[in-house]
Structures are given as C-alpha cells and as structure tokens.
Design an enzyme around this catalytic site. Structure first.
Site, short mmCIF file in Angstrom:
data_model
loop_
_atom_site.label_atom_id
_atom_site.label_comp_id
_atom_site.label_asym_id
_atom_site.label_seq_id
_atom_site.Cartn_x
_atom_site.Cartn_y
_atom_site.Cartn_z
N ASP A 136 -1.91 -0.71 6.09
CA ASP A 136 -2.19 -0.28 7.46
C ASP A 136 -3.60 0.25 7.66
OD1 ASP A 136 -2.04 2.18 6.15
OD2 ASP A 136 -1.25 3.18 7.93
N ASP B 199 0.86 -1.17 0.00
CA ASP B 199 0.00 0.00 0.00
C ASP B 199 0.91 1.24 0.00
OD1 ASP B 199 -2.36 1.56 0.26
OD2 ASP B 199 -1.97 1.73 2.41
N ASP C 234 -7.43 -1.77 3.63
CA ASP C 234 -6.48 -2.82 3.28
C ASP C 234 -6.89 -4.18 3.83
OD1 ASP C 234 -4.70 -1.10 1.93
OD2 ASP C 234 -3.81 -0.46 3.82
#
Length: 743
Positions: free
Chosen positions: A627, A423, A631
């Site tokens: 995080d 990410d 996600d």
C-alpha cells in the site's frame, strides 16, 4: 515519438452491432493522423485511443462516421463519467427502439408469410407480405451490412442481410417465373423470420448486457448533482461543477457526500460500502478524509474540498472500471484473429455449400436454402463477446465486493498465480501505527517540541508511519507547525525545515550514515532497546544531531491469519517482505499467529522488486500486495500487483488491482473472482467455438446424406441469436455470483 507527447483515453463508442464492427472501427482509425493505437471492445462498447499531438477530433469522427460509428461530444478533449453515461444511455435507448420496432415489423411479416406458406400460397402475395419485414423491419441491418461491404469489411449485418435479401429475391424470382429456382420461393417467409429472430436476440442481449454493466452505472449515479457551499455565514446550494478545490461544503445527515475532502467540523459514521464493499459505516471526525459517493450518517459534517468529479476517488474508480472493461484479456487475441477472417470465410462456405449441392444434383431450392442457413447461423458475435462480456461482468462484481480491476489481463494472470508476497505495514497490519515511546537523545531536550517539529514534517507524507506522528501530536495538543522544503526519499526518510531547523525523520540505517561517528553509539543503543520491545524504531535528526528515537507499533489485522491460511490452501506460496526491522516483523507475525510464515525484513523497495524477479525466474506467477510508495516498484515487477485500499496514489497507479476496503479478505475475493472469470471465459469460448464447429456443417446439410437433420434458414437465425445470448447470460451469471471460498 516520445511517450511524453502521447496521451491515452477511453470513451464510449456508438454504432457497434457485432465483433467485426469493432475490427472495422479499428481499421478506420488506423488511417487517421495522430492515432497511434486504437482498441475497440465490442462487449464493453468502448474505444481506447493512444494519441499524439497531431490527433484531431474532427478527423477521428469523420473516419468513424464512414462506418456508422460515433463518439460523445468532446470525447478527445475529455468527458465526465456523467457525460459518458448519458451518451451510452441515449445510444442504448436508440438501439433498443430500433431493434424493438424492427423485430415487431419483421415478426408480423414473418407470421403472415408463414401462414400463407402453410396454406400453400407461395406466389406474389407471399412476397408482398414478406417484403416489408425485410426492407422495413431490417432496414438498419441492411444499411449497416451494405456500409460494411462497401468498406470491404463485411460483418454480421452483411451475412444476415444477404440471408434475408437472398430469401426474398429467390421468392420474387420464383413468383415471376414459377419453377425457375426449383421451389426456392418456399423460403419467402425465411427473410423476415431471420430478421425477427436476429433483432429479438439483439434486443434481449442489450438488456442483459446492460444488467452486467449495472455496477458501473451505479457508480456514475452515486455523486449528487448539487452541493451545499458555505459562503460566509450562509449555506448556498450550487451545481457540483461550480465547486472548486478549497471550497467549504456542508453535508447534512443522510446525504451523499458530493466531493473528496477533509472533515473540518463535525463527527459522523459514513457508509462507504458502495465504494469499498465494507458493510459497516466508519467513523469520521476532524482531520479524516471522506470520499464522493459515500453516504453520511446521523451527524453533520463541514468539509474542505479536495477532489471533484473526475478528480475524486469515485471519478478515478469509475474511469478505472471503464478502462478495465475496455482493455483486452490475453484470451481475446485468438478470438480476434478468428473473427477477422470469419465473415469472409462464411461467405465462401455459403457459396461452396450451394455449389456442392448443385453438383450433387440437389434441387436448386434446397441448395439455396442451405446456403442461406450457412449465412445466418454463423456467429462471430458469440466469439467476440466471450471474453469482454466476462470482463465487464467480473469488473462489476469486483466493484461491489471492493475489488477494483485496472487491467483485464491481470485477472487471467491472477487466476494462475502461485506465489504471494505481502508487505507488512498497511497490509498485514491495520496500517494505523501508534507512537508508543519517545527516547530523547539531546541533553536538555523536551519531548513536546521535538515531536511537534517531527509531526510538522510528517504531515506532508502519505506513509502510515508518518500519520502516527501527526496523531500523537494532536492527542498531546501540540501545534502542527508549517514546514518548508519538504523532501521524501522512499525507504529512507523525509525532511523539511520547521521553525528554522532542518528536521529529518527516517530509518536507523540511513540515520547512522548521516551522523558523526562519536554520536553513533548512543543512537544504536536506543535503537536496539526499542527493537527489543518489538517496536519499529524511527530516528529524528535536527541538523546533523540525533534528537530522538521514536518507537512505533502497529496492530495486526484480525483476519490476517485466516486469509494467509486460505491462500496456502489454494496452493499459493505466501511470504512477507517488509522494509521494517526484522525483529519488528517477527514480533508482528507472532502477534498475528503467523510466526512460521517465511519473511524478510529491512527490504528496500529495490530488494522487494528483486525478490519478485527471483520468484519469476523460478517459473512462478507472482502477486505483490502493498500500500505504500515504497511498494510501487514491487507492484510493477510482480505478475499481478494489488494495492490495498487507502494506499498512496503512486501505489494504485502501479497496481493491476486495488482492494478498496481495509479488509485483507479482499485478497481472497480477488483470487476467487479471477478464477471464476477464467472459468467463465473458457466456458464462453468453448461454447462459441463449439457452436460454430457443430452448427455450420448441420446448416450446410452435411448430415442429410446420413439421414441426419438440416436447418431451414429461419431456424438457423434463431440458433445464431441464441448463441450470442447464451454467452451474455453465462457472463451475467458471473456478475450475480457472490464470493466463495478460494479453492
């Protein structure tokens, strides 16, 4: 039965002495009403239970008591980490005393009876000298072995007990009727010597195993037992268990923070190294969160209590470590299947050994001696310890390095990983985006009031982008207004009612779907202008009308390029999938020196999960690192999900591992740890299998016709104890190892 009615808990279990004990305990619990699943880890000395509403603690305890096993008081109702640690320490100390006392008694008896053997005294006097070593020194082994035999689940204690008793009985028969067993009485000293070696090995093994679990014990000891509570103008010391959420506490300079909380007053540098693995203290000021178990620096802090004990970050980490140590790695399955039939197989082999030598016209004493050697040299314990001890050691080392293992099987999968999806926000970036520009879209609108209302909504969100609004409002001295009816839709936006206005904040794409067509042109123009600067545009709507477009920008992690290079060098394919705008992703990668990295922007939570599934279909073992709430689907879809430190609770729940610090370098440490753990597990299993494959034929005397060596029962006992200890020591080597470059 619906999974909603099931609950899972992990608790210490006392009374285990070998791998077969773990299987016996599982079998006993399989007969108890309400127990849907029971999983015992011999290496970690833990029991994992899946229970339904019919489960009764009394029934569970009664079933375990049949095998001599016990649980902490109130285990099924939920115990604290401190209570679990106290139970484990008490049982470990009790076992240590029993092993030490037994080894001493057996050792003295063995030495005395061996001295008589050297003086060729093999009669009743030698039996009388050896008997206390077997019957008193080995009392616990004999009792546990007899209990296991009665349950029709013979274990290592059964084998050792048979070997020790067999040598003593043979010596007694020989003393009463010399020559009846063809010199088997010469083995009288073997009984106490077998027990002395076995008990000494268990004593050393327990000490080494305790050192492998030091990291968990250290975590349990972190939180202080008392707290300084503010009661009016007074500061009163109260037991930590009496502190409730919402209480105001004072943490003085140099003290350990007792709870999770938000700083109300004061500034200080807080050492979080024991929780996150980061060596440098971090500054904490009003509005920042601090965690139980961290060490306050030179400043005094006043906290608003949020999480206490098991509900604190320290409590969750401790619980997660225990669950990870109790979980079963995939490599353990073969060992468990072999252990289940090992002891009965050894009993048959011992009988076959004696019979074969008698058919070969061997002296009865030699046949008995070789059968006894087979009984005591067999080592299912080494096989049972091979994987769980490596997991215990790896989880302890990981905790010190800021890598929290949630599931043991994840280490094995991570060791085989060949594709990593990262990410952007909070992973490749510091996760602290700053508000750099506000473009008003309402005629006559004012930046301050619009920002204040947006910050009032965003203060309810855990997203890093949301906190940028809150920080910007505070920096401008704007009030944080109350927000009612807060709602969040991951990957789309958040909304709430502030000062009578319905305020929505979210992505430009979602915003365009909510506004009237005649307003879309101006909105798109502002969004494109901010994208051109490399900012992440976020739209604020009040009612159905666009109020502002806000430009946010995050800072890339300084270590990001080195970490990506290290992963690529280790043979992993690395790519980025972000929900942010493609141009913002490209700008961030350019600033980080990663412009050539494959990337995908505007990736919804569903799209990230689809990407992981696509890679899986290509035959790849995938890792997702993120995080945020959005996600969570991708973390769950990956072969291994890794949550960055400070991430949302739902992301941590979906992950297999968590990096507790804010350093992306924890990813390479996790990969190195996984590969080191896999090497250690393979070494342990190789040793355990190899030892038994080689030792059993030697003990049975298979090499004697070829002029090869044979093992007397006492030497076989020493070899067996050494085998288990070798596995534990090899695992401890993993615990002591430091991080190395991933290769």
């Amino acid at each position: 039965m619906s999974s909603a009615t099931l609950r899972t808990l992990t608790t210490p279990i006392g009374g285990l002495s070998c791998q077969a004990c773990a299987a016996t305990a599982e079998g006993l619990l399989g007969e108890v009403a309400g127990v849907q699943e029971a999983q015992v880890s011999f290496g970690a000395r833990t029991l994992r239970l899946v229970l339904d509403e019919a489960a009764d603690e009394g029934s569970v305890r009664a079933a375990l008591a049949r095998g001599g096993y016990e649980l902490p008081p109130g285990a099924l109702g939920g115990t604290t980490p401190e209570e679990d640690a106290a139970f484990e320490q008490e049982r470990a100390e009790e076992e240590r005393r029993d092993h030490a006392r037994g080894a001493w008694v057996s050792g003295v008896a063995a030495a005395a009876s061996f001295g008589l053997a050297l003086a060729h005294q093999h009669g009743a006097v030698q039996v009388l000298v050896a008997a206390p070593g077997v019957l008193l020194g080995g009392r616990r082994v004999l009792k546990d072995g007899l209990r296991a035999a009665r349950l029709r689940a013979p274990d290592m204690n059964t084998l050792v007990g048979l070997g020790a008793l067999g040598s003593l009985i043979a010596a007694a028969i020989e003393a009463l009727a010399p020559g009846a067993l063809g010199g088997a009485g010469h083995h009288a000293h073997a009984g106490p010597m077998i027990l002395a070696f076995v008990l000494l090995g268990r004593l050393l093994e327990a000490r080494v195993r305790a050192r492998a679990g030091d990291a968990l014990a250290a975590l349990v000891r972190l939180a202080p037992r008392t707290a300084h509570a503010l009661q009016g103008a007074d500061v009163v010391d109260v037991p930590l268990e009496e502190v409730k959420p919402g209480a105001r506490l004072v943490v003085r300079p140099g003290e350990t923070v007792p709870v999770d909380g938000v700083v109300l007053e004061g500034t200080s540098a807080v050492d979080e190294s024991l929780l996150t693995g980061e060596p440098l203290p971090v500054d904490r000021q009003p509005g920042d969160r601090v965690h139980a178990g961290t060490l306050n620096g030179a400043g005094a802090l006043t906290l608003l209590t949020e999480g206490i004990g098991a509900d604190s970050a320290l409590g969750r980490i401790t619980r997660t470590m225990r669950e990870a140590q109790a979980s079963r790695a995939e490599a353990q399955r073969l060992a468990d299947r072999i252990s289940a039939v090992f002891v009965p197989g050894v009993l048959l082999l011992a009988l076959a050994t004696a019979g074969a030598w008698l058919l070969a016209d061997a002296v009865l004493g030699d046949a008995v001696g070789r059968a006894l050697a087979v009984l005591v040299i067999a080592c299912p314990c080494a096989l049972g310890l091979a994987t769980p001890m490596a997991i215990v050691a790896a989880s302890g080392r990981g905790a010190r390095e800021g890598v929290l293992l949630r599931r043991a099987a994840a280490l094995e999968r991570l060791a085989h990983a060949d594709a990593v999806v990262l990410d952007k926000t909070g992973t490749l970036t510091l996760g602290r985006p700053e508000l750099v520009e506000v473009r008003l879209l309402e005629d006559g609108g004012e930046e301050g009031p619009v920002l204040a209302r947006a910050a009032a909504v965003e203060q309810q969100s855990e997203q890093p982008l949301a906190q940028a609004f809150v920080r910007a409002a505070r920096e401008r001295g704007l009030p944080l207004l109350p927000c009612d009816g807060f709602q969040s839709k991951p990957g789309v936006g958040v909304e709430g009612t502030v000062a009578g206005r319905r305020v929505w904040i979210g992505s430009p794409r979602a915003a365009l779907e909510r506004v009237a067509p005649e307003r879309q042109g101006a909105l798109e123009d502002s969004v494109e202008q901010l994208r051109g600067t490399g900012c992440t545009p976020v739209v604020v709507l009040e009612g159905d009308a666009p109020a502002a477009v806000v430009g946010l920008q995050d800072t890339p992690r300084p270590e990001a390029a080195a970490v990506v290079q290290s992963l690529a060098s280790a043979g992993l394919q690395v790519r980025v999938a972000s929900g942010d705008e493609p141009r913002a992703v490209e700008a961030l990668l350019a600033r980080a020196g990663l412009e050539d990295l494959p990337h995908e922007g505007s990736a919804s939570p569903e799209r990230k999960a689809e990407l992981l599934e696509e890679l899986r279909r290509q035959g790849r073992t995938t890792v997702m690192v993120g995080d945020g709430v959005n996600d969570a689907p991708a973390l769950a879809a990956a072969s291994v999900g890794i949550a960055m430190g400070g991430g949302a609770d739902v992301a941590l729940d979906a992950a297999d591992l968590a990096l507790l610090g804010s350093d992306l370098g924890g990813l390479t440490r996790a990969l190195e740890l996984a590969r080191a753990a896999r090497r250690t597990i393979l070494q342990n299993l190789g040793w355990a299998f190899g030892f038994n494959v080689l030792a059993l034929p030697v003990a049975a005397g298979a090499l004697v016709p070829l002029g090869g060596p044979e093992l007397p029962p006492a030497a076989a006992a020493a070899a067996m104890a050494t085998s288990s200890l070798t596995v534990v020591l090899n695992s401890l080597r993993l615990a002591r190892s430091g991080p190395k470059p991933v290769s």
